[in-house]
Design a protein around this motif. Structure first.
Motif, short mmCIF file in Angstrom:
data_model
loop_
_atom_site.label_atom_id
_atom_site.label_comp_id
_atom_site.label_asym_id
_atom_site.label_seq_id
_atom_site.Cartn_x
_atom_site.Cartn_y
_atom_site.Cartn_z
N PHE A 140 5.39 15.93 35.89
CA PHE A 140 4.10 16.19 36.52
C PHE A 140 4.19 16.31 38.03
CE2 PHE A 140 2.95 13.78 32.65
CZ PHE A 140 2.22 14.75 32.04
N TYR A 141 5.21 15.69 38.59
CA TYR A 141 5.19 15.54 40.04
C TYR A 141 6.11 16.51 40.73
CZ TYR A 141 3.03 11.24 38.61
OH TYR A 141 2.20 10.34 38.02
N GLN A 142 5.71 16.84 41.93
CA GLN A 142 6.53 17.65 42.80
C GLN A 142 7.22 16.67 43.73
OE1 GLN A 142 4.08 20.58 44.64
NE2 GLN A 142 5.67 21.20 46.04
N ARG A 144 8.84 15.47 47.12
CA ARG A 144 8.62 15.82 48.52
C ARG A 144 9.96 15.88 49.22
NH1 ARG A 144 3.75 15.39 51.07
NH2 ARG A 144 2.88 13.68 49.92
N LEU B 3 21.10 35.48 59.46
CA LEU B 3 20.91 34.09 59.08
C LEU B 3 19.46 33.67 59.27
CD1 LEU B 3 22.93 31.91 58.18
CD2 LEU B 3 22.82 31.04 60.50
N HIS B 4 18.91 34.10 60.39
CA HIS B 4 17.52 33.78 60.69
C HIS B 4 16.58 34.33 59.62
CE1 HIS B 4 17.35 32.58 65.13
NE2 HIS B 4 17.02 31.59 64.34
N LEU B 7 16.76 32.37 56.54
CA LEU B 7 16.05 31.10 56.68
C LEU B 7 14.56 31.28 56.50
CD1 LEU B 7 17.78 29.34 59.65
CD2 LEU B 7 17.39 28.41 57.39
N ALA B 15 7.55 26.15 48.59
CA ALA B 15 6.45 25.52 47.88
C ALA B 15 5.77 26.54 46.97
CB ALA B 15 5.48 24.95 48.87
N CYS B 17 5.24 26.19 43.74
CA CYS B 17 4.46 25.63 42.65
C CYS B 17 3.52 24.57 43.19
CB CYS B 17 5.37 25.05 41.59
SG CYS B 17 6.40 23.74 42.19
N ALA B 19 1.67 21.19 42.70
CA ALA B 19 1.72 19.97 41.91
C ALA B 19 1.35 18.80 42.78
CB ALA B 19 3.10 19.77 41.31
N PHE B 21 2.19 15.40 44.49
CA PHE B 21 3.35 14.65 44.92
C PHE B 21 3.26 13.26 44.32
CE2 PHE B 21 2.94 17.73 48.42
CZ PHE B 21 4.21 18.27 48.35
N LYS B 901 1.29 13.77 53.57
CA LYS B 901 2.10 12.57 53.75
C LYS B 901 3.54 12.94 54.09
CE LYS B 901 0.03 8.85 51.26
NZ LYS B 901 0.12 8.00 50.09
N GLY B 902 3.91 14.20 53.77
CA GLY B 902 5.26 14.63 54.06
C GLY B 902 5.51 14.73 55.55
N GLN B 907 8.79 9.99 62.68
CA GLN B 907 9.95 10.85 62.89
C GLN B 907 9.67 11.85 64.01
OE1 GLN B 907 11.26 12.80 59.32
NE2 GLN B 907 12.47 14.22 60.52
N VAL B 922 20.56 15.64 80.55
CA VAL B 922 21.11 16.97 80.75
C VAL B 922 20.66 17.56 82.09
CG1 VAL B 922 21.15 19.33 79.85
CG2 VAL B 922 21.41 17.40 78.31
N LEU B 925 23.01 17.47 85.01
CA LEU B 925 24.15 18.34 84.73
C LEU B 925 23.82 19.78 85.07
CD1 LEU B 925 25.50 17.03 81.30
CD2 LEU B 925 26.60 16.87 83.53
#
Lengths: 239, 938
Positions: A140-142, A144, B3-4, B7, B15, B17, B19, B21, B901-902, B907, B922, B925
């Motif tokens: 059910f869950y994705q 994160r 490469l860019h 990416l 993302a 799908c 659903a 979390f 929440k992700g 961070q 830096v 320098l």
């Protein structure tokens, strides 16, 4: 039974068969890698047999079976409804005949024709035991994408940045620590323009003289500057 | 550079799908797994198996759901809704001592359930009969030394009589048939025999009680006697008590005026008359008899007398040798309401008296109080009183050490009170929800009102109005500034500041909306959708009026309750639940601002009629009569508030298909039973014109056909009938989209006309401008009972089709792009189509478990699902009611306008700090290098 009977007659027929010999169908869950034991399934797990009108329902019993009593003749779609596990669907045919009814069960496939049967899952008359197989665990869950330092380091952008950092900070250090002979050689090479002396392709493109190229001038080595330049300059002034 | 590009493209598909979390589950959604109001005689504390240390509370509710609840935290261990073919609310639940099953009976079915996990053990069906009573035969059977206790079932209708069922398999061991035609009432068992009590109506209207004793082993009739109760008993409600399965079972009844109680010890023919004590002027309104249910307990019992304002009780002892009943003592009369419960400890019988003030435990032998716990006052809110309960008393060395009681309160909360402290409360009142409506918070509505005023004024007045409003708003500034630090801290801690009870806080996302739920017991309950469905207020309207088929409407901080029996609507304040007089309500309600349905519908004599406005009294403006033999089974109108952001659909080649956007659309579903055909008609509700019609053959017309309509698309689901041998079987989901024209960049007959009429859509031809309809059918694995679409504020976010699956107790949100009717059939999509996000058509549509809004929870008995827009565009609020209450929020195009929440704030701060530190190191320098570059010559 391929007869297309009108509905009242069909109802009468099914009502009649209830008084003769109705089949008893038992579905058992075959354990496999997805489901080691059916004892962990929630008590709401149940099976339905749908043909016409309200479907027949049977709850999962303590002995991990679904028992349908008095299944009348017909062709049924058997589905197991479970919160955690997905099961394959079944086609169950109960044919009305003399004496005991014949029951046949096959695998069936969603979105296919009803005649398109799969593997046979059981057959018999009277009381029949048919195996149902789990086909998947319901997720059910994705998940994160959390912060993972390793994957962060694996990212090409970070790798490129780290590489350029190494070049910027590491090169002067390397140069300083070179022995005198190599350094001299290196300086000589630089002077020749192998490493940085000559025009880089980028600066070549930036300084590209479109007008002279269009004029058909061939870029073959350094032109005799003293000979051509003043003459051209004069020509321009004159024109 | 390549490469860019790589990416960038991967980030697009990360993302893909939708659903929930795992860490959002339980935060964005809330679920009350309810059972309903517990029945008094079907609620018990019981060990799940012999020798178990802990016991569970088992109950059968008024909704015929068996629930096993953990007494520690009130969590549901398991539950099973009893399926009954007959329409009954009568049900019985019994459990034998030291058994690992509980046995239930409802309608024509008796079933045994595993006590520990709720698995089905056995079931017996008695077609044509109705179970009237169920008892467990507690006596050890002399015939077989098994430890499984048998059940005694009393049946009425069909084969009337008593049956003994084997406790292990449910097989009938003997039957006693009663052909006398008396009304079966109850069964009871004692140490000697089984008593079958039936009611024999006399010619004069009274009822004689007939008691038949049966042999436990063979079911043979041993003795029969009739009690001359016809002068007192006229209906079975006058019989207070029968049975109790104790050593000396009792039969008690009262006269109509509730002046005397007559008691017969079953097995004897004599009756004892007890005069109801009359203290003060109040009449006794209710008499209840409480007796222990254990066979080896003392034969003591308690009679509870309730008056309108107080309650009292008397304790009696039965002398088994002399067959007499002696009064032991009486418990003092206390003002207010209270409940008595009976519990046993070995042979001792203990009575627990629960009042809003205290919990008292007394022994049946003497009137000495064994334990007294005053109630912590804060626990019982809004003057609710205990109605009924069951108790478990820890009785050691002559005193009650502790008592815990599962008590049902008058406000519908089922609670556990341990030593006067409320441990948990289950809002079982919500299990009876019949309708619900979303209500905006008043602040939000007030702002909308102010903006509407500004919109209707001239520029100068509007400007002055706005300035004054802003100055007024400045008064909130100091409080706001003060709240900032707390908010910042809460944000980093990942928690939201807890609002105080009874206060709903407005949030920036608009998730805090009220859901007003009306229950069939005449209650109105407000839930806060933003804080896990917390009950904000609950009012009892039953005193004001009986609500039959109530219709709720919310506007301007008011809830308008309309019901069949009501002459004038009731108005309730949406934030406090206070009743408001209709004059005051009219003053608040600005009639010009009421957004309401233009057309209302009603099915009259098999014909759908459209009325202008809400008034059913006026003549219909149109009627839709299906053809002969066809019956209308349902209709769905496009929601009144259904914003659409784009009038066209941009195709892969940048051309546009214009959507057919008609606000007056109604979808009518009809069936013809004889030909097993289902038809769907799309009507214009202003003119009644049929815009589109389609019929489907070979449909099981007895099953529900749910449908939904939104924006420019509609969907419905059908059940295929068994007789279609050569095609497929199961269930179908049909999705259709309406466009103005089949051609891209073409606006059809209406062209670019800014005005059009539903009655004469195209002035040129006089023909109705019919939409161009494309539809696709999918084979789905399960039956759908309900359908609805999500709603967002501006309609920019793509919609999700919400379907309710009754078999898997789930609500599934299917993304619209999955069921796009433009999916190419039989070929892969062209690159242009692929750029639109269209995939190849596949007839089988499997419900991805990631679409399940309820994830691993099971939502039973969903009656309806309602959706509402939040303040943020990405999110739609979903609420479902029925037996369970479930709410969540969905973001069909992902939560693009808010951080989930992700997003790790710590961070992010750490990264900024690290960069700052890096810059500090830096910078010198770089500066040195720049200077060197200027001054040094290499």
């Amino acid at each position: 039974m391929r007869l297309q009977l009108p509905l009242p007659l069909l109802a009468a027929l099914t009502a009649l068969t209830t008084f003769t010999h109705a089949a008893r169908l038992t579905l058992t869950i075959a354990p496999n890698a997805l489901l080691s034991s059916a004892s962990v399934l929630p008590p709401s797990t149940h099976a339905t047999l749908q043909s016409s009108g309200p479907p027949l329902r049977a709850l999962l019993t303590k002995t991990n079976t679904f028992v349908f009593d008095n299944v009348t003749a017909g062709s049924y779609l058997g589905v197991i409804h479970c919160r955690d596990i997905a099961f394959e669907a079944l086609r169950i045919d109960v044919s009305s005949g003399e004496g005991l009814q014949k029951v046949e069960a096959w695998q069936t496939f969603w979105g296919n024709e009803w005649e398109n049967k799969g593997e046979k899952r059981g057959e018999g008359s009277g009381g029949v035991v048919v195996e149902v197989r789990p086909v998947g665990v319901k997720e059910f869950y994705q998940s994160r994408g959390g912060f993972d330092p390793l994957s962060f380091l694996k990212s090409p952008m970070i790798l490129m940045a780290l590489f350029s950092m190494v070049i910027i900070f590491g090169m002067p250090y390397l140069m300083e620590n070179m022995d005198a002979e190599t350094k001299a050689e290196f300086e000589e090479m630089r002077g020749k323009g192998v490493l940085s002396g000559g025009p880089t392709p980028a600066s070549q493109i930036q300084n590209f003289d479109l007008a002279s190229w269009m004029a058909g001038k061939t870029d073959s080595g350094p032109p005799p500057a003293a000979a051509i330049e003043p003459a051209q300059g004069k020509g321009k002034k004159r024109g | 550079m390549r490469l860019h590009a790589a990416l960038g493209s991967t980030s697009l598909f990360v993302a893909s799908c939708l659903a929930i979390f795992a860490d959002d589950a339980g935060h964005i959604d809330y679920h009350y797994a309810l059972v309903g109001l517990p029945k008094q005689d079907a609620t018990l504390f019981q060990q799940p198996f012999a020798g178990s240390k802990a016991s569970l509370i088992y109950t059968l509710s008024d909704k015929l759901v068996i629930g096993a609840v953990n007494p520690k935290d009130g969590e549901l261990v398991w539950r099973q809704p009893l399926s009954s073919s007959t329409n009954t609310t009568e049900g019985y639940l019994r459990a034998g001592e030291d058994q690992d099953t509980v046995i239930s009976a409802a309608g024509d079915q008796v079933a045994a359930w595993s006590s520990s996990d709720g698995r089905y053990v056995w079931g017996s069906k008695f077609p044509g009969s109705t179970v009237k009573d169920l008892e467990i035969l507690e006596l050890p059977d002399s015939k077989a030394d098994r430890d499984v206790k048998d059940a005694i079932v009393l049946l009425s209708g069909g084969v009337q009589g008593v049956k003994r069922l084997d406790g292990k398999t449910g097989i009938v061991r003997w039957t006693y048939e009663d052909a006398s035609g008396d009304v079966p009432f109850q069964v009871s068992s004692s140490a000697i025999s089984i008593y079958y009590i039936s009611l024999h109506s006399t010619l004069l209207g009274g009822i004689k009680i007939k008691v038949t004793s049966l042999d436990t082993l063979s079911g043979q009739k041993l003795e029969q006697y009739t009690l001359s109760s016809e002068s007192d008993v006229s209906s079975h409600e006058s019989i207070l008590f029968a049975g109790a399965n104790s050593a000396s079972p009792l039969l008690a009844w009262t006269d109509k005026a509730k002046k005397t109680v007559k008691i017969n010890i079953l097995g004897t023919k004599s009756t004892t008359t007890i005069a109801v004590p009359t203290k003060g002027t109040d009449d006794v309104v209710k008499i209840t008899l409480h007796a222990p249910h254990r066979i080896n307990s003392l034969s003591h019992f308690l009679i509870q007398y309730d008056t309108a304002t107080s309650h009292a009780a008397e304790v009696y002892h039965v002398d088994a040798q002399k067959n007499t009943i002696i009064k032991a003592y009486s418990l003092p009369e206390l003002p207010g309401k209270g409940a008595f419960t009976t519990s046993t400890s070995d042979a001792n019988v203990l009575f627990t008296r629960i009042t809003p003030e205290e919990t008292i435990v007394v022994s049946s032998a003497s009137h000495a109080v064994l334990g007294r716990w005053p109630t912590k006052k804060a626990t019982f809110t809004d003057d609710a009183y205990p109605v009924q309960g069951v108790s478990e008393v820890a009785f050691r060395s002559g005193s009650a050490q502790a008592v815990r009681s599962a008590v049902l309160f008058s406000n519908g909360q089922w609670t556990l009170v341990r030593n006067g402290v409320l441990i948990w409360a289950r809002p079982e009142l919500l299990a009876n929800a019949i309708t619900a409506v979303w209500a905006d918070l008043p602040e939000e509505e007030a702002l909308a009102h102010e903006l509407a005023i500004e919109g209707h004024q001239n520029v100068v007045a509007a400007y002055i109005h706005r300035i004054t409003r802003h100055i007024r708003d400045l008064t909130h500034l100091p409080a706001y500034i003060r709240s900032i630090p707390a908010q910042v801290v809460a944000n980093f801690a990942g928690k939201s500041a807890n609002p105080t009870p009874r206060e709903v806080q407005q949030d920036a996302f608009g998730f805090h909306k009220l859901v007003i739920v009306a229950t069939d017991k005449g209650r109105l309950v407000a839930l806060d959708a933003g804080s896990a469905g917390r009950i904000v207020w609950s009012v009892d309207l039953a005193a004001a009026a009986t609500l039959q088929d109530p219709v709720l409407r919310a506007a301007h901080g008011l809830i308008e309750v309309n019901a069949k029996g009501l002459e004038t609507p009731i108005f309730v304040n949406s934030t406090t639940g206070a009743l408001i007089s209709s004059e005051a309500a009219r003053a608040i309600q600005d009639p010009t601002l009421v957004a309401d349905e233009l057309i209302s519908y009603d099915v009259v004599n098999g014909e759908l009629k459209g009325y202008l406005g809400d008034v059913k009294a006026v003549d219909p403006i149109w009627g839709f009569a299906p053809s002969k033999g066809e019956r209308i089974i349902g209709y769905t109108a496009r929601p009144v508030v259904d914003p659409v952001a784009s009038i066209g659909k941009v195709l892969g080649d940048r051309s546009v298909l214009y959507k057919y956007l008609n606000p007056n659309l109604v979808l009518v579903t009809t069936v013809i039973d004889s030909t097993r055909t289902a038809s769907v008609y799309l009507l214009d509700s202003a003119s009644g014109n049929v815009l589109h019609a389609v019929s489907h053959p070979n449909i099981d017309t007895s099953r529900a056909i749910p449908s939904a309509i939104s924006e420019h698309w509609f969907s419905y689901s059908l059940t295929l009938d068994a007789s279609t041998d050569d095609t497929c079987r199961g269930y179908q989901l049909i999705v259709a989209e309406l466009y103005e024209s089949a051609l891209a960049n073409d606006r059809g007959p209406l062209g670019a006309a800014s005005n059009s009429s539903s009655f004469q859509p195209s002035s040129a031809s006089g023909d109705a401008a019919k939409p161009y309809v494309i539809s696709q059918t999918y084979q789905i694995p399960e039956e759908i009972s309900l359908m609805t679409a999500t709603q967002t504020r501006q309609g920019i976010t793509s919609r999700e089709l919400l379907i309710t699956l009754p078999e898997s107790n789930s609500i599934v949100g299917i993304p619209r792009y999955i069921i796009d009717p433009r999916r190419p059939i039989g070929r892969d999509p062209t690159p242009l189509e692929a750029s639109e996000g269209i995939t190849k058509y596949n007839p089988a549509l499997q419900f991805d478990p990631k679409w399940y809004l309820n994830h691993n929870m099971e939502i039973i008995g969903v009656k309806d699902v309602i959706t509402s827009a939040a303040l943020v565009e990405s999110t739609s609020l979903v609420f479902s009611y029925g037996l369970d209450i479930f709410g969540t929020r969905v973001a069909p195009s992902f939560a693009f306008d808010m951080l989930g929440k992700g997003f790790n704030k710590i961070q992010m701060l750490a990264t900024v700090l690290a960069l700052g530190v890096g810059v500090v190191f830096v910078a010198p320098l770089v500066r040195r290098k720049q200077i060197n570059a200027l001054w040094q010559i290499t």
